[in-house]
Design a protein around this motif. Structure first.
Motif, PDB file in Angstrom:
ATOM      1  N   ASP A  43      70.001  46.279  31.551  1.00 10.68           N
ATOM      2  CA  ASP A  43      71.099  45.739  31.158  1.00 10.68           C
ATOM      3  C   ASP A  43      72.049  46.648  30.422  1.00 10.68           C
ATOM      4  O   ASP A  43      73.240  46.576  30.538  1.00 10.68           O
ATOM      5  CB  ASP A  43      70.825  44.370  30.510  1.00 10.68           C
ATOM      6  N   ALA A  44      71.161  47.247  29.575  1.00 10.92           N
ATOM      7  CA  ALA A  44      72.114  48.155  28.584  1.00 10.92           C
ATOM      8  C   ALA A  44      72.771  49.382  29.282  1.00 10.92           C
ATOM      9  O   ALA A  44      73.862  49.811  29.009  1.00 10.92           O
ATOM     10  CB  ALA A  44      70.963  49.020  27.450  1.00 10.92           C
ATOM     11  N   THR A  45      72.115  49.624  30.427  1.00 12.44           N
ATOM     12  CA  THR A  45      72.826  50.645  31.357  1.00 12.44           C
ATOM     13  C   THR A  45      74.084  50.204  32.069  1.00 12.44           C
ATOM     14  O   THR A  45      75.025  50.672  32.247  1.00 12.44           O
ATOM     15  CB  THR A  45      71.960  51.202  32.339  1.00 12.44           C
ATOM     16  N   VAL A  46      73.955  48.822  32.549  1.00 15.99           N
ATOM     17  CA  VAL A  46      75.098  48.163  33.060  1.00 15.99           C
ATOM     18  C   VAL A  46      76.173  48.034  31.987  1.00 15.99           C
ATOM     19  O   VAL A  46      77.382  48.304  32.438  1.00 15.99           O
ATOM     20  CB  VAL A  46      74.743  46.423  33.320  1.00 15.99           C
ATOM     21  N   ALA A  56      80.262  43.735  33.560  1.00 15.87           N
ATOM     22  CA  ALA A  56      78.822  43.741  33.074  1.00 15.87           C
ATOM     23  C   ALA A  56      78.327  42.412  33.066  1.00 15.87           C
ATOM     24  O   ALA A  56      77.200  42.514  33.696  1.00 15.87           O
ATOM     25  CB  ALA A  56      79.114  44.566  31.655  1.00 15.87           C
ATOM     26  N   ASP A  57      78.992  41.337  32.712  1.00 11.69           N
ATOM     27  CA  ASP A  57      78.431  40.172  32.837  1.00 11.69           C
ATOM     28  C   ASP A  57      77.929  39.731  34.031  1.00 11.69           C
ATOM     29  O   ASP A  57      76.875  38.893  34.221  1.00 11.69           O
ATOM     30  CB  ASP A  57      79.254  39.100  32.080  1.00 11.69           C
ATOM     31  N   ALA A  58      78.892  40.022  35.074  1.00 14.64           N
ATOM     32  CA  ALA A  58      78.459  39.676  36.500  1.00 14.64           C
ATOM     33  C   ALA A  58      77.165  40.359  37.157  1.00 14.64           C
ATOM     34  O   ALA A  58      76.649  40.002  38.106  1.00 14.64           O
ATOM     35  CB  ALA A  58      79.518  39.957  37.417  1.00 14.64           C
ATOM     36  N   GLN A  59      76.850  41.285  36.509  1.00 17.30           N
ATOM     37  CA  GLN A  59      75.726  42.320  36.795  1.00 17.30           C
ATOM     38  C   GLN A  59      74.127  42.280  36.104  1.00 17.30           C
ATOM     39  O   GLN A  59      73.263  42.384  36.573  1.00 17.30           O
ATOM     40  CB  GLN A  59      75.954  43.688  36.976  1.00 17.30           C
ATOM     41  N   ARG A  60      74.552  41.857  34.709  1.00 14.63           N
ATOM     42  CA  ARG A  60      73.448  41.879  33.842  1.00 14.63           C
ATOM     43  C   ARG A  60      72.234  40.706  34.172  1.00 14.63           C
ATOM     44  O   ARG A  60      72.680  39.710  34.863  1.00 14.63           O
ATOM     45  CB  ARG A  60      73.807  41.318  32.321  1.00 14.63           C
TER      46      ARG A  60
END
Lengths: 288, 69
Positions: A43-46, A56-60
């Motif tokens: 998630d930090a990488t995203v 980012a929120d759509a992928q985390r």
């Protein structure tokens, strides 16, 4: 972060004298902990690579904290030992309710539907969805394992909770129960005390309450007091409920027997484990 | 919190689709807000809707996995 709660001296379980300095975990537990850490790192990488917070929120895999307006000075802290656990004040109830109503007024229709469905399921089907999602997350499942419609529902609920978090102006002290799988209640408490700063992840959405008297756990349930900035107040008249987000990371602080205001002029004695939220900035600092 | 048999992703998806069948036609309205400051304004909730959102929930707690074996 400046606030660090005091480490409490346990009174009901053996004192914090580590035998080997670490919690004795099984291979399965170690694998699970490693997977959770890998998810947080991913998630930090995203976050680092996504163009916008929305992308980012759509992928985390886990929702970010949105406690942007938190005023630590107005926070609430874990109850010191030898003090009585108080019931929430009318003032705090009104403040929390005003905050969440401000957030709810800004929910888009989908978030409103998702939040209402999850907080207060009206049908067996809605209860199945809620329980099914929590079972999925608690057993280590990711939001990215879910099919599209279910992912959307989860992200809408996450978004609703985040809106409530943005209205949070203080930390909360809430109560919930843990039903520990795979070991006994006493062994879990013993292991906690043998492992300073033990981290406990709550992977599903956790229903909590600002009033410990409203928590009714199973006989073997462990009562937990949590200091956190996260989540959405879901109290109404006569209720002081609080929905915690999935993926919450907690740090064990201490445990002990406390006098609890029973609301009828007396007190009852309860063993309570105390934990505090591990915030994103603390994780970032720990990695660097 | 009681433990129920875990549903497969397909079973969960079917439940969600059944529950929100009426809403699926306008699903484009349900995207995650693009910018927190530019999201859809849903307007004030009615008293009834607010009550739904803040209703009491008697089902507390969470099960956690922990093993020393």
């Amino acid at each position: 972060m400046s606030y660090r709660p005091p480490v409490l001296q346990a009174t009901s379980v053996p004192s914090n004298t580590a035998v080997d300095g670490s919690i004795p975990t099984s291979a399965a537990t170690a694998t699970r902990d490693a997977a959770i850490q890998a998810t947080r790192t991913a998630d930090a990488t995203v976050d680092a690579n996504a163009g916008t917070m929305q992308q980012a929120d759509a992928q985390r895999a886990m929702p970010r904290a949105r406690t942007d307006n938190l005023n630590d000075a107005a926070g609430r802290h874990l109850t010191p030992t030898n003090e009585t656990v108080e019931r929430p004040s009318v003032y705090s109830h009104r403040t929390n309710r005003a905050n969440v109503n401000r957030a709810a007024a800004r929910f888009n229709p989908a978030q409103r539907t998702a939040a209402a469905t999850f907080i207060n399921p009206q049908t067996d089907q809605q209860r199945q969805i809620r329980n099914g999602l929590n079972s999925h997350f608690e057993s280590g499942g990711s939001v990215n394992d879910l099919l599209p419609a279910t992912q959307r529902l989860v992200r809408r609920l996450d978004g609703a909770i985040q809106k409530a978090e943005r209205e949070n102006d203080r930390s909360h002290v809430v109560y919930t129960t843990l039903n520990v799988q795979g070991t006994s209640r006493d062994d879990y408490l013993q292991a906690l005390n043998n492992t300073p700063n033990y981290h406990q992840n709550l992977l599903g959405y956790t229903r909590a309450n600002h009033d410990v008297n409203k928590i009714a756990g199973d006989q073997d349930a462990i009562y937990v007091q949590i200091e956190t900035s996260r989540g959405m107040y879901v109290g109404n008249e006569g209720s002081t409920g609080h929905l915690l987000p999935r993926g919450l990371e907690l740090e064990y602080v201490g445990s002990g027997d406390f006098n609890v205001d029973d609301g009828q002029g007396g007190t009852v004695r309860r063993t309570i484990v105390q934990m505090r939220e591990v915030r994103q900035d603390e994780r970032t600092a720990a990695r660097s | 919190m009681s433990q129920e048999p875990r549903l497969t992703p397909e079973e969960l998806e079917n439940l969600v689709n059944d529950e929100f069948a009426d809403a699926s036609a306008s699903d484009e309205d349900f995207d995650f807000p693009a910018d927190p400051d530019e999201e859809d304004e849903a307007g004030e909730l009615s008293d009834e809707e607010t009550e739904d959102l803040t209703a009491a929930d008697d089902d507390y707690g969470q099960s956690v996995t922990f093993s020393t074996e």
